[in-house]
Design a protein around this motif. Structure first.
Motif, PDB file in Angstrom:
ATOM      1  N   MET A 220       0.840  -1.192   0.000  1.00 31.36           N
ATOM      2  CA  MET A 220       0.000   0.000   0.000  1.00 31.36           C
ATOM      3  C   MET A 220       0.876   1.244   0.000  1.00 31.36           C
ATOM      4  N   THR A 221       0.275   2.395  -0.251  1.00 29.21           N
ATOM      5  CA  THR A 221       1.044   3.613  -0.246  1.00 29.21           C
ATOM      6  C   THR A 221       1.456   3.979   1.161  1.00 29.21           C
ATOM      7  N   GLU A 222       2.520   4.751   1.258  1.00 34.20           N
ATOM      8  CA  GLU A 222       3.034   5.144   2.558  1.00 34.20           C
ATOM      9  C   GLU A 222       1.953   5.889   3.332  1.00 34.20           C
ATOM     10  N   GLY A 223       1.771   5.491   4.591  1.00 29.53           N
ATOM     11  CA  GLY A 223       0.792   6.137   5.438  1.00 29.53           C
ATOM     12  C   GLY A 223      -0.570   5.494   5.365  1.00 29.53           C
ATOM     13  N   HIS A 224      -0.738   4.468   4.526  1.00 29.58           N
ATOM     14  CA  HIS A 224      -1.997   3.752   4.421  1.00 29.58           C
ATOM     15  C   HIS A 224      -1.774   2.329   4.915  1.00 29.58           C
ATOM     16  N   ALA A 225      -2.266   2.040   6.092  1.00 29.45           N
ATOM     17  CA  ALA A 225      -2.063   0.720   6.677  1.00 29.45           C
ATOM     18  C   ALA A 225      -2.933  -0.302   5.970  1.00 29.45           C
ATOM     19  N   SER A 226      -2.495  -1.540   5.988  1.00 31.88           N
ATOM     20  CA  SER A 226      -3.244  -2.623   5.370  1.00 31.88           C
ATOM     21  C   SER A 226      -3.196  -3.837   6.264  1.00 31.88           C
ATOM     22  N   THR A 227      -4.316  -4.545   6.318  1.00 32.90           N
ATOM     23  CA  THR A 227      -4.354  -5.780   7.092  1.00 32.90           C
ATOM     24  C   THR A 227      -3.925  -6.973   6.273  1.00 32.90           C
ATOM     25  N   SER A 228      -3.716  -6.775   4.980  1.00 37.20           N
ATOM     26  CA  SER A 228      -3.289  -7.869   4.113  1.00 37.20           C
ATOM     27  C   SER A 228      -1.816  -8.144   4.312  1.00 37.20           C
ATOM     28  N   PRO A 229      -1.389  -9.413   4.221  1.00 35.94           N
ATOM     29  CA  PRO A 229       0.030  -9.712   4.339  1.00 35.94           C
ATOM     30  C   PRO A 229       0.790  -9.135   3.173  1.00 35.94           C
ATOM     31  N   PRO A 230       2.047  -8.758   3.375  1.00 32.27           N
ATOM     32  CA  PRO A 230       2.821  -8.184   2.273  1.00 32.27           C
ATOM     33  C   PRO A 230       2.993  -9.180   1.149  1.00 32.27           C
ATOM     34  N   ARG A 231       2.968  -8.691  -0.087  1.00 31.84           N
ATOM     35  CA  ARG A 231       3.148  -9.566  -1.236  1.00 31.84           C
ATOM     36  C   ARG A 231       4.624  -9.660  -1.558  1.00 31.84           C
ATOM     37  N   PRO A 232       5.090 -10.843  -1.927  1.00 33.31           N
ATOM     38  CA  PRO A 232       6.488 -10.966  -2.299  1.00 33.31           C
ATOM     39  C   PRO A 232       6.759 -10.222  -3.580  1.00 33.31           C
ATOM     40  N   THR A 233       7.898  -9.542  -3.655  1.00 35.10           N
ATOM     41  CA  THR A 233       8.254  -8.864  -4.896  1.00 35.10           C
ATOM     42  C   THR A 233       8.989  -9.839  -5.807  1.00 35.10           C
ATOM     43  N   GLY A 234       8.938  -9.560  -7.088  1.00 35.52           N
ATOM     44  CA  GLY A 234       9.696 -10.362  -8.032  1.00 35.52           C
ATOM     45  C   GLY A 234       8.970 -11.562  -8.576  1.00 35.52           C
ATOM     46  N   VAL A 235       7.778 -11.909  -8.036  1.00 33.03           N
ATOM     47  CA  VAL A 235       7.079 -13.080  -8.525  1.00 33.03           C
ATOM     48  C   VAL A 235       5.826 -12.716  -9.314  1.00 33.03           C
ATOM     49  N   ARG A 236       5.247 -11.546  -9.079  1.00 33.79           N
ATOM     50  CA  ARG A 236       4.059 -11.156  -9.816  1.00 33.79           C
ATOM     51  C   ARG A 236       4.327  -9.906 -10.638  1.00 33.79           C
ATOM     52  N   THR A 237       5.530  -9.732 -11.028  1.00 35.75           N
ATOM     53  CA  THR A 237       5.887  -8.588 -11.845  1.00 35.75           C
ATOM     54  C   THR A 237       5.409  -8.811 -13.264  1.00 35.75           C
ATOM     55  N   THR A 238       5.628  -7.815 -14.116  1.00 37.58           N
ATOM     56  CA  THR A 238       5.116  -7.911 -15.473  1.00 37.58           C
ATOM     57  C   THR A 238       5.746  -9.060 -16.249  1.00 37.58           C
ATOM     58  N   LYS A 239       7.061  -9.178 -16.190  1.00 39.16           N
ATOM     59  CA  LYS A 239       7.759 -10.263 -16.870  1.00 39.16           C
ATOM     60  C   LYS A 239       9.108 -10.486 -16.198  1.00 39.16           C
ATOM     61  N   ARG A 240       9.780 -11.598 -16.525  1.00 43.13           N
ATOM     62  CA  ARG A 240      11.092 -11.867 -15.948  1.00 43.13           C
ATOM     63  C   ARG A 240      12.171 -11.060 -16.656  1.00 43.13           C
ATOM     64  N   ARG A 241      13.336 -10.965 -16.022  1.00 46.99           N
ATOM     65  CA  ARG A 241      14.395 -10.110 -16.545  1.00 46.99           C
ATOM     66  C   ARG A 241      14.939 -10.600 -17.885  1.00 46.99           C
ATOM     67  N   GLY A 242      15.084 -11.904 -18.076  1.00 48.29           N
ATOM     68  CA  GLY A 242      15.569 -12.411 -19.353  1.00 48.29           C
ATOM     69  C   GLY A 242      17.080 -12.266 -19.500  1.00 48.29           C
ATOM     70  N   ARG A 243      17.634 -12.978 -20.474  1.00 45.20           N
ATOM     71  CA  ARG A 243      19.067 -12.895 -20.734  1.00 45.20           C
ATOM     72  C   ARG A 243      19.392 -11.579 -21.430  1.00 45.20           C
ATOM     73  N   THR A 244      20.525 -11.010 -21.073  1.00 41.72           N
ATOM     74  CA  THR A 244      20.929  -9.724 -21.624  1.00 41.72           C
ATOM     75  C   THR A 244      22.291  -9.866 -22.274  1.00 41.72           C
ATOM     76  N   SER A 245      22.387  -9.507 -23.551  1.00 44.41           N
ATOM     77  CA  SER A 245      23.652  -9.577 -24.275  1.00 44.41           C
ATOM     78  C   SER A 245      24.532  -8.393 -23.897  1.00 44.41           C
ATOM     79  N   THR A 246      25.788  -8.457 -24.314  1.00 45.34           N
ATOM     80  CA  THR A 246      26.712  -7.352 -24.052  1.00 45.34           C
ATOM     81  C   THR A 246      26.209  -6.064 -24.697  1.00 45.34           C
ATOM     82  N   ALA A 247      25.712  -6.166 -25.920  1.00 44.01           N
ATOM     83  CA  ALA A 247      25.189  -4.981 -26.612  1.00 44.01           C
ATOM     84  C   ALA A 247      23.986  -4.402 -25.874  1.00 44.01           C
ATOM     85  N   GLN A 248      23.137  -5.266 -25.336  1.00 44.26           N
ATOM     86  CA  GLN A 248      21.972  -4.788 -24.599  1.00 44.26           C
ATOM     87  C   GLN A 248      22.390  -4.109 -23.298  1.00 44.26           C
ATOM     88  N   ILE A 249      23.378  -4.664 -22.627  1.00 46.84           N
ATOM     89  CA  ILE A 249      23.893  -4.046 -21.402  1.00 46.84           C
ATOM     90  C   ILE A 249      24.455  -2.663 -21.704  1.00 46.84           C
TER      91      ILE A 249
END
Length: 240
Positions: free
Chosen positions: A1-30
């Motif tokens: 939740m936003t700062e200052g807004h309390a929630s009774t829901s347990p915190p959600r883990p980050t990194g598992v429900r994101t838009t997509k995974r990071r994927g392999r990155t080539s040297t040119a992409q880096i």
């Protein structure tokens, strides 16, 4: 939740429900990330308040948030159609980020900023009532029953969207999976502040790579568009 807004829901883990995974990155992409990121990328903290966004964009405009960028075409098209708005694209899939950065560097438009971070973590820090529209196009459907809990659109997501959107703000969801479309609709139905725009149809956008895959597989594309009715109270509902 936003700062200052309390929630009774347990915190959600980050990194598992994101838009997509990071994927392999080539040297040119880096190298592209390093060079172009200085111009187009910002940090999560840079969009949490109007003052910080003004510094990141060099102006103040309505805030549009794209959760996931795919190949970048839809994000750029949205920004072109809305030159008055500040478009923030949040993504973790680095190859997709690089495609978007290269396209922005080649042709613009100038009203896009890219954040490489967990989408939920970024949105949890955004000021309530500060977003004009949130768009989620073709998120990972997690079609297996044991993976349904990983879907981005759930009750907590919907409730938080109702908090960060301004009155009249838009939540636009799209998927090519019938089960996920039903799931999305049922989740949004739990939040009485959202009203579905039955006449919206397919909002203007180019056909994305993920959308084309759905079409090639003969799946039906479903767009769900909702408006936030600020006059309605929050709370559970038995709709849907």
């Amino acid at each position: 939740m936003t700062e200052g807004h309390a929630s009774t829901s347990p915190p959600r883990p980050t990194g598992v429900r994101t838009t997509k995974r990071r994927g392999r990155t080539s040297t040119a992409q880096i190298q592209a990330l390093a060079a172009l990121g200085e111009v187009w990328q910002v940090g999560a903290d840079d969009v949490t308040t109007a003052r910080r966004r003004a510094a990141a964009f060099g102006r103040t405009g309505p805030l549009l948030v794209d959760l996931g960028v795919g190949d970048g075409r839809a994000t750029i098209d949205w920004a072109v159609r809305r030159p008055d708005a500040d478009v923030v694209a949040i993504e973790l899939h680095r190859p997709g980020i690089v495609k978007l950065l290269r396209a922005l560097d080649a042709t613009g438009p100038a009203n896009v900023r890219v954040i490489e971070d967990d989408a939920l973590a970024v949105l949890d820090a955004v000021e309530p009532g500060s977003v004009r529209a949130v768009r989620v196009l073709f998120p990972d459907p997690w079609p297996k029953r044991r993976h349904v809990a990983r879907r981005l659109v759930d009750r907590r997501f919907v409730t938080h969207m109702a908090e960060i959107l301004e009155p009249g703000g838009v939540l636009h969801l799209a998927t090519d999976w019938a089960d996920y479309a039903q799931h999305m609709a049922s989740m949004v139905a739990t939040e009485p502040r959202f009203v579905r725009d039955e006449a919206a149809g397919r909002p203007a956008r180019p056909i994305t790579a993920y959308e084309q895959r759905g079409l090639d597989a003969r799946r039906t594309i479903v767009d769900l568009v909702f408006h936030l009715d600020g006059s309605r109270p929050s709370g559970p509902t038995d709709r849907g």
